[in-house]
Design a protein around this motif. Structure first.
Motif, short mmCIF file in Angstrom:
data_model
loop_
_atom_site.label_atom_id
_atom_site.label_comp_id
_atom_site.label_asym_id
_atom_site.label_seq_id
_atom_site.Cartn_x
_atom_site.Cartn_y
_atom_site.Cartn_z
N PRO A 30 0.81 -1.22 0.00
CA PRO A 30 0.00 0.00 0.00
C PRO A 30 0.84 1.27 0.00
O PRO A 30 2.04 1.25 0.24
N ILE A 31 0.17 2.37 -0.27
CA ILE A 31 0.71 3.69 0.03
C ILE A 31 0.24 4.03 1.44
O ILE A 31 -0.96 4.02 1.72
N VAL A 32 1.18 4.30 2.32
CA VAL A 32 0.86 4.60 3.72
C VAL A 32 0.85 6.11 3.91
O VAL A 32 1.78 6.80 3.50
N GLN A 35 4.96 0.74 -0.43
CA GLN A 35 5.67 1.15 -1.63
C GLN A 35 5.95 2.63 -1.63
O GLN A 35 6.84 3.12 -2.33
N LEU A 36 5.22 3.37 -0.77
CA LEU A 36 5.42 4.81 -0.66
C LEU A 36 4.78 5.26 0.64
O LEU A 36 3.77 4.72 1.07
N MET A 37 5.40 6.26 1.28
CA MET A 37 4.81 6.88 2.46
C MET A 37 4.59 8.35 2.18
O MET A 37 5.44 9.01 1.61
N ASN A 54 -4.17 6.30 -7.46
CA ASN A 54 -4.83 6.06 -8.74
C ASN A 54 -3.82 5.79 -9.84
O ASN A 54 -4.00 4.88 -10.66
N HIS A 55 -2.74 6.57 -9.87
CA HIS A 55 -1.69 6.36 -10.87
C HIS A 55 -1.04 4.99 -10.72
O HIS A 55 -0.71 4.33 -11.71
N ARG A 56 -0.85 4.57 -9.48
CA ARG A 56 -0.12 3.33 -9.21
C ARG A 56 -1.02 2.10 -9.15
O ARG A 56 -0.51 0.97 -9.15
#
Length: 278
Positions: A7-9, A92-94, A30-32
């Motif tokens: 997830p994006i956290v 995958q991203l924070m 949305n992009h990812r």
């Protein structure tokens, strides 16, 4: 290495900055094609109901923006930096707000965001309050180090997802090279060397991202000032965690910290695999 199902956290603390960061994260998710996980850290039982209300309120806004998006929430106990870093290992991203001043003002201050960006296992995007532009280029600063190479790859990926132009900058400062000012002929030589270095770094990745339009800018100046200025027209500014390349001092952690504090657009801080292993 992150995977698409991670997830994006988003760090939530009840402040408007954190909600603004969550809204930005919706577009990125949305992009990812990624899910969102909104995390609030609370170590005070007396504030439990406020924490639950804050994180669910932010989640409701995210779902309203993108009903199809998977949005989960979590109320964690412990210290904010430690808990967010723990979550970064499976993200995958924070995404964090620039500073917190809401009901949980001590939970996500700018110092916490900087600390997480410095030590996170995944890339971190810090979103300052205000309306970040969704047009304009993705800008990235490089210096030939491992850290900036990771930042450059991340920037290519972001530009490709957004269908945006990529501005690649290498900024040099003669005070970092010699004790005194360079004579004009030496200044020209260094400029040519930096331009060649920049071209080589971009060329190494351009074949993997042939659809990304790139623009290269090698310039003499102060890195923080030059990158901050580029951020005025950018939708995202990407920096490496620290520099260890041929121009030591040009892209140290202090530069990344300076950009985090001054850039008017969202800033992504990317660590190399060597950095995350330490």
């Amino acid at each position: 290495m992150t995977t698409p199902d991670e997830p994006i956290v988003v760090g939530i603390d009840g402040s408007e900055d954190a909600v603004h960061a969550a809204n930005w994260a919706v577009g990125e998710a949305n992009h990812r094609g990624a899910a969102l996980l909104l995390v609030i850290v609370n170590d005070d039982p007396a504030r439990a109901s406020h924490a639950e209300s804050a994180v669910h309120k932010a989640a409701a806004k995210c779902r309203a923006m993108a009903p199809h998006l998977a949005v989960d929430v979590e109320i964690a106990k412990g210290r904010p930096v430690e808990e967010l870093l723990r979550h970064s290992r499976k993200a995958q991203l924070m995404v964090l707000g620039g500073r917190g001043h809401g009901g949980f003002a001590d939970a996500l201050l700018g110092g916490v965001s900087s600390a997480v960006a410095t030590h996170s296992s995944c890339p971190v995007v810090v979103v300052r309050r205000g309306v970040p532009t969704t047009v304009g280029p993705v800008a990235v600063g490089v210096d030939g180090s491992e850290s900036s190479s990771a930042a450059l790859r991340f920037a290519f990926e972001e530009a490709q997802r957004a269908g945006a132009e990529l501005l690649v900058m290498e900024v040099w400062h003669e005070g970092d090279l010699l004790a005194g000012p360079l004579p004009p002929d030496e200044r020209d030589r260094v400029q040519q060397d930096v331009e060649q270095s920049l071209a080589e770094q971009v060329s190494a990745l351009h074949e993997q991202f042939p659809d990304v339009r790139t623009r290269q800018l090698a310039q003499r100046g102060h890195p923080v000032a030059a990158l901050t200025d580029a951020g005025r027209d950018a939708q995202l500014l990407v920096v490496g965690h620290r520099g260890r390349g041929g121009f030591d001092g040009v892209f140290l952690g202090s530069v990344a910290a300076g950009v985090l504090h001054h850039a008017p657009c969202p800033v992504a801080v990317v660590r190399s695999s060597d950095d995350t292993a330490t």
